[in-house]
Write a protein that holds these residues in place. Structure first.
Motif, PDB file in Angstrom:
ATOM      1  N   UNK A 160      87.862 -34.224 122.592  1.00 30.99           N
ATOM      2  CA  UNK A 160      87.135 -33.189 123.333  1.00 30.99           C
ATOM      3  C   UNK A 160      85.672 -33.539 123.509  1.00 30.99           C
ATOM      4  N   UNK A 161      85.087 -34.101 122.465  1.00 31.55           N
ATOM      5  CA  UNK A 161      83.681 -34.517 122.559  1.00 31.55           C
ATOM      6  C   UNK A 161      83.507 -35.627 123.598  1.00 31.55           C
ATOM      7  N   UNK A 162      84.385 -36.622 123.566  1.00 31.83           N
ATOM      8  CA  UNK A 162      84.277 -37.738 124.523  1.00 31.83           C
ATOM      9  C   UNK A 162      84.499 -37.247 125.950  1.00 31.83           C
ATOM     10  N   UNK A 163      85.437 -36.330 126.139  1.00 27.80           N
ATOM     11  CA  UNK A 163      85.675 -35.782 127.476  1.00 27.80           C
ATOM     12  C   UNK A 163      84.455 -35.005 127.978  1.00 27.80           C
ATOM     13  N   UNK A 164      83.828 -34.240 127.093  1.00 23.14           N
ATOM     14  CA  UNK A 164      82.633 -33.492 127.483  1.00 23.14           C
ATOM     15  C   UNK A 164      81.524 -34.436 127.921  1.00 23.14           C
ATOM     16  N   UNK A 165      81.320 -35.498 127.136  1.00 23.96           N
ATOM     17  CA  UNK A 165      80.302 -36.490 127.491  1.00 23.96           C
ATOM     18  C   UNK A 165      80.626 -37.135 128.832  1.00 23.96           C
ATOM     19  N   UNK A 166      81.904 -37.472 129.031  1.00 21.55           N
ATOM     20  CA  UNK A 166      82.321 -38.121 130.276  1.00 21.55           C
ATOM     21  C   UNK A 166      82.054 -37.220 131.479  1.00 21.55           C
ATOM     22  N   UNK A 167      82.389 -35.944 131.346  1.00 20.93           N
ATOM     23  CA  UNK A 167      82.173 -35.004 132.444  1.00 20.93           C
ATOM     24  C   UNK A 167      80.687 -34.876 132.770  1.00 20.93           C
TER      25      UNK A 167
END
Length: 550
Positions: A160-167
């Motif tokens: 979830x953290x990596x996805x947030x950063x990616x977005x």
């Protein structure tokens, strides 16, 4: 260390944010108005708050002991009082700190720092950034909870953290940032007045862009047209020197002239030949700033001291302001400098040594960095150039950093001594380069102001004091400036944004008269005296936006 119920804010992070706000009020290199100080204060306050939240999060993750609510309240009360005292003291001294810088730069002092308005701006910036952080937390929580259905909680949290950063990266890179860059590029391109919006071309054949010129007037851009059509005339130079003078030759190729750096360099060289630039006594290869602007205070002065028997060649590599060009078009200036200097030098060294002009390199700001990069070993060792004058070299410049590393240990960082001064010397607003005596075969001079953050910024200042801050303060630098981890980094970043707003002779506003003696040291003009330097410095009143009076 728990949160007090009902506040929604962790007290310790908030206190750390307030300490960051107080620290941001201390002086740095460039004086700050209340609005800028408010934005800076709100930004570092939010950063301090974020750091505090991270520390508390790590504390909880490691399951370290926490205080019960009553003990926590007493603990917070004990900490809050000294923090408030520090904030009040810094607010009370803020005026004096800023006026200390202003007085050293010859600026009018201010009676009030607009404390209330500054604090309101800081509060708004802080609130907006905290809100953005809260929204990112909501997005993170949403993503990780959705992922709980498919994977273990720990894995879902990381994903979830990596996805947030990616977005965030995708949105800022392909959305907001792209639009900002596109609008900037469009606005500065329009400001160049290219082609259809260009003014009428000059009718004379002896000017770049004029009749029979190989350079397109419409492609030259406004900075280039201003450069080739202004500056001292032969008559003005003759009136100043009391001797017969020539009309200086100025060649400038715009970014829109051709597709590649090599093509632009070739066209500029051909135009220089057409105008007879290699028949002059002095030839200067100059690299402009990001927008294509060349400082008239630098060019006019050297044309006066050589009686107009001089040619200058320049090529544009960007439309953006230097800080933006440095970040977004880093290679453009370096590539153009390499091709232009190499092209001119390759032709120059085929000419008879006895009759060819002396060859010098010049650049200001990003132009200094680019021209240093372009002045490779071929120009320094293989039939070397005669010298260079680089003003306001940006901090990433490899050559400047390498030379600075060789300074005599007891010399000041802001104005170092390199060996016996036969090859490299430094000049500033208070010191010249020592005149034309005592040099070797090549003469390299750096003109840099001790209050110029473009020169003296250091990325490592996030955790350690720059070396120049560990020395006695220079004459236009506040002795009250102190190193504060993280905060100093942001102060210097703001200083870079404000560097051109400083008075002439300070910050990044390089002043016409300050070029005179460095140019004398580099080019050693014939029959030139110290009294001539004094007269020319008085004659040139422009600095960053103007040159010498005709």
């Amino acid at each position: 260390m728990r949160m007090i119920k009902g506040t929604g804010l962790a007290v310790l992070p908030l206190l750390l944010g307030l300490l960051f706000l107080a620290a941001s009020l201390t002086p740095s290199l460039i004086p700050r108005e209340w609005l800028v100080q408010g934005v800076l204060g709100g930004l570092v306050m939010a950063l301090g708050y974020l750091i505090g939240r991270i520390i508390m999060g790590l504390w909880w993750v490691m399951e370290l002991p926490t205080l019960q609510e009553r003990a926590a309240l007493i603990f917070y009360a004990i900490l809050t009082l000294p923090v408030i005292v520090v904030v009040i003291i810094c607010l009370g001294k803020a005026d004096d700190w800023q006026n200390g810088i202003r007085s050293r730069m010859g600026m009018d002092t201010v009676d009030s720092s607009e404390t209330i308005r500054m604090l309101l701006v800081a509060a708004v910036v802080f609130a907006v950034l905290v809100l953005v952080g809260a929204l990112l937390r909501v997005a993170f929580d949403y993503l990780r909870h959705r992922l709980y259905r498919f994977m273990p909680a720990r894995t879902a949290n990381i994903a979830g953290f990596l996805l947030t950063v990616f977005i965030v990266v995708v949105v800022t890179r392909d959305g907001v940032l792209d639009k900002v860059i596109a609008n900037l590029d469009k606005s500065v391109t329009v400001a160049q007045h290219l082609f259809d919006t260009a003014p009428p071309a000059p009718s004379g054949a002896g000017i770049a862009g004029g009749k029979s010129s190989l350079i397109a007037w419409g492609a030259m851009g406004q900075p280039g047209r201003d450069y080739v059509t202004t500056g001292p005339s032969a008559a003005a130079i003759s009136q100043f020197t009391g001797r017969e003078a020539l009309q200086p030759i100025r060649v400038y190729a715009g970014l829109a002239q051709a597709e590649t750096p090599q093509e632009r360099a070739d066209i500029a060289l051909a135009e220089l030949k057409r105008l007879g630039g290699f028949d002059r006594k002095v030839l200067i290869v100059a690299l402009p700033t990001g927008t294509g602007w060349l400082d008239p205070g630098a060019v006019d002065t050297v044309e006066y001291m050589h009686g107009g028997d001089i040619a200058t060649i320049a090529v544009q590599y960007s439309y953006l302001q230097s800080p933006l060009a440095l970040i977004l078009e880093t290679r453009s200036g370096l590539d153009q400098a390499r091709e232009l200097i190499s092209t001119v030098h390759s032709y120059w060294k085929t000419l008879p040594r006895r009759t060819r002009p002396k060859l010098y390199i010049h650049g200001l700001s990003l132009g200094a960095w680019a021209s240093m990069h372009g002045t490779g070993l071929f120009a320094l060792l293989d039939d070397p150039i005669n010298g260079a004058l680089w003003a306001g070299p940006p901090f990433p410049s490899a050559m400047w950093n390498g030379i600075n590393a060789e300074r005599t240990p007891d010399s000041p960082y802001v104005r170092p001594t390199i060996g016996d001064g036969q090859l490299v010397r430094f000049a500033s607003h208070t010191n010249d380069a020592g005149g034309p005596a005592g040099w070797g075969d090549m003469r390299l001079v750096f003109l840099q102001y001790s209050s110029d953050p473009i020169v003296f910024y250091e990325a490592a200042s996030v955790f350690r004091a720059p070396e120049w801050m560990r020395e006695p303060a220079a004459v236009d630098v506040s002795p009250d400036m102190i190193f504060i981890p993280i905060v100093t980094q942001f102060q210097l970043a703001v200083d870079m944004a404000l560097a051109n707003s400083a008075p002439d002779g300070h910050g990044h506003a390089y002043y016409g008269p300050d070029y005179v003696r460095p140019w004398v040291a580099v080019t050693d003009p014939d029959n030139w005296t110290d009294a001539d330097s004094t007269r020319l410095a008085a004659h040139c009143d422009g600095g960053f936006h103007q040159g010498c009076r005709n």
